[in-house]
Structure formats: structure tokens, C-alpha cells
Scaffold this active site. Sequence first.
Site, PDB file in Angstrom:
ATOM      1  N   GLU A  74       5.326  23.258   1.194  1.00 55.48           N
ATOM      2  CA  GLU A  74       6.257  23.118   0.078  1.00 55.48           C
ATOM      3  C   GLU A  74       7.557  23.900   0.295  1.00 55.48           C
ATOM      4  OE1 GLU A  74       5.687  20.805  -1.666  1.00 55.48           O
ATOM      5  OE2 GLU A  74       3.561  20.614  -2.114  1.00 55.48           O
ATOM      6  N   TYR A 208      10.609  41.067 -27.486  1.00 51.05           N
ATOM      7  CA  TYR A 208       9.169  41.311 -27.277  1.00 51.05           C
ATOM      8  C   TYR A 208       8.967  42.084 -25.979  1.00 51.05           C
ATOM      9  CZ  TYR A 208       4.170  40.595 -26.988  1.00 51.05           C
ATOM     10  OH  TYR A 208       2.810  40.815 -26.907  1.00 51.05           O
TER      11      TYR A 208
HETATM   12  P1  13P Z   1       0.417  25.023   1.864  1.00 49.01           P
HETATM   13  O1  13P Z   1      -0.845  25.755   2.322  1.00 49.01           O
HETATM   14  O2  13P Z   1       1.077  24.292   2.996  1.00 49.01           O
HETATM   15  O3  13P Z   1       1.335  25.960   1.119  1.00 49.01           O
HETATM   16  O4  13P Z   1      -0.022  23.863   0.878  1.00 49.01           O
HETATM   17  C1  13P Z   1      -0.735  24.125  -0.300  1.00 49.01           C
HETATM   18  C2  13P Z   1      -0.222  23.340  -1.457  1.00 49.01           C
HETATM   19  O5  13P Z   1      -0.578  23.654  -2.580  1.00 49.01           O
HETATM   20  C3  13P Z   1       0.709  22.224  -1.268  1.00 49.01           C
HETATM   21  O6  13P Z   1       1.260  21.831  -2.465  1.00 49.01           O
END
Ligand code: 13P
Length: 215
Positions: A74, A208
Site C-alpha cells: 500500500e 476534550y
Molecule cells: P502489506 O503486508 O504489503 O502491507 O499488505 C497488507 C495489506 O493490508 C494490504 O492492504
Amino acid sequence: MILEEERRAVVRACQDMQRLGLVVGTAGNVSMRVGDRVAISPSAVEYQDLTPEMVGVHDLDGAVVDAALKPSSELPLHLAVYRGTGAGAITHNHAPASTALGLVVDEVPCSHYYSGMFGGPIRVAPYARFGTDELADNVCAALQGRLGALMANHGAITIGPSLTKAFSLLPYLEYVCEIQLRAMATGAAVKTLDEAQMAQVLDGLKTYVPTRIDR
Ligand code: 13P
């Protein structure tokens, strides 16, 4: 090692997400931005094995600055969110209630006043395959004016000026989604807060914070 403190913080956040039951296995990812550098968790590494050296540092175009492992799939999403918001940190998880609710609504209504912590109704970004620019665009749009969003058929994301803030919002997001799911499961109409009530909530949340009493 550059950004050593930040890399340590990314490891702690990943392991805390797992400890809190917000991810299964290697799901989820965490990053922090410092200027034009981003420290991000590596792809597909078991969280118990994660060390600060495994957290890579990339520039805002994704080029390696200092990384031994392939970055989170990501990375495009994290970079798009940094470009498109003022965020300083991002946490992405696959928590059960957030993920389940994202399958049945397009937006989480303000059924609990905690929605105010995220800036209002929490949007659900339309599905696109993990790791794609399309997913990055969808999530970026869903995050406009918000500190959290759901990702259809996938999970949830929170952002903040710091990793402490982004991470602290994750359990609240899961809680808001859990409450909405339970209320919907009764089949009864779910009471929601109107715009005026939410404006009052946003106002109240500004103060808060722990506050010393002057006497
Ligand atoms: P990664 O291990 O590559 O970060 O992927 C996990 C994930 O949640 C992809 O959306």
C-alpha cells in the site's frame, strides 16, 4: 540509521495493532512522514519478527532512500494520502467491525457522537484491488475532511498529524462501527445525530483534553 525513532514507532504501532486484535497475520500497514521522507512497514512480514531495520524509508515518489525489504503493497496509497491531506502518519488495519460495516453501507452515519473524532460521517471508499493507484485515489477522496475512512471489501484507515494520534483513532473507529453494526442488526431504525448536534460535538471535542483545575 536514518529516522531511527520513527522506524521504532512504526514497529510498535504494527505490533500494537496485532495485540489489540485489529489485524490478522500480516494484514495492515503503518507509516510516518518526516518532511519528504516516509518510513513504512515492509510487505508481508510477520509483526512479531518486525525490527526497525526492516522498516524502509522512501521519498514521496516511492524511491528507496534506505530500505532492505519490499515496502508495503500500500505504499502508493500512503503516498497519495500524504500528497492529498496534511497527514503526518497513517495506520491501515483490517479490524472486523470496520471491515464488516464497509460491506453494507456507503457511509457510516453519525449514530455515535464519536463520529465527530473523524470529522463527521465516515465514508466508505469503493473497492479496488489492494496496492493499486485506483484504491489510493478512492481512499484519498474518502478521507477529504476526515481522519478516518473504511475501505470496501478490505478494512479501515486512520490518519493524523502524528502516529500517536492516527493510532489512537483506530480503536475508536472500530468501536463506532461495532455500535452501528449492532444497532443495525436489531432491525430497528437507528437514531442518528443531525448536523446541528454534530456541530456541537465538534465544538465540545476541541476542549476534550486533560485540563488542570485552577484554584
Ligand atoms: P502489506 O503486508 O504489503 O502491507 O499488505 C497488507 C495489506 O493490508 C494490504 O492492504
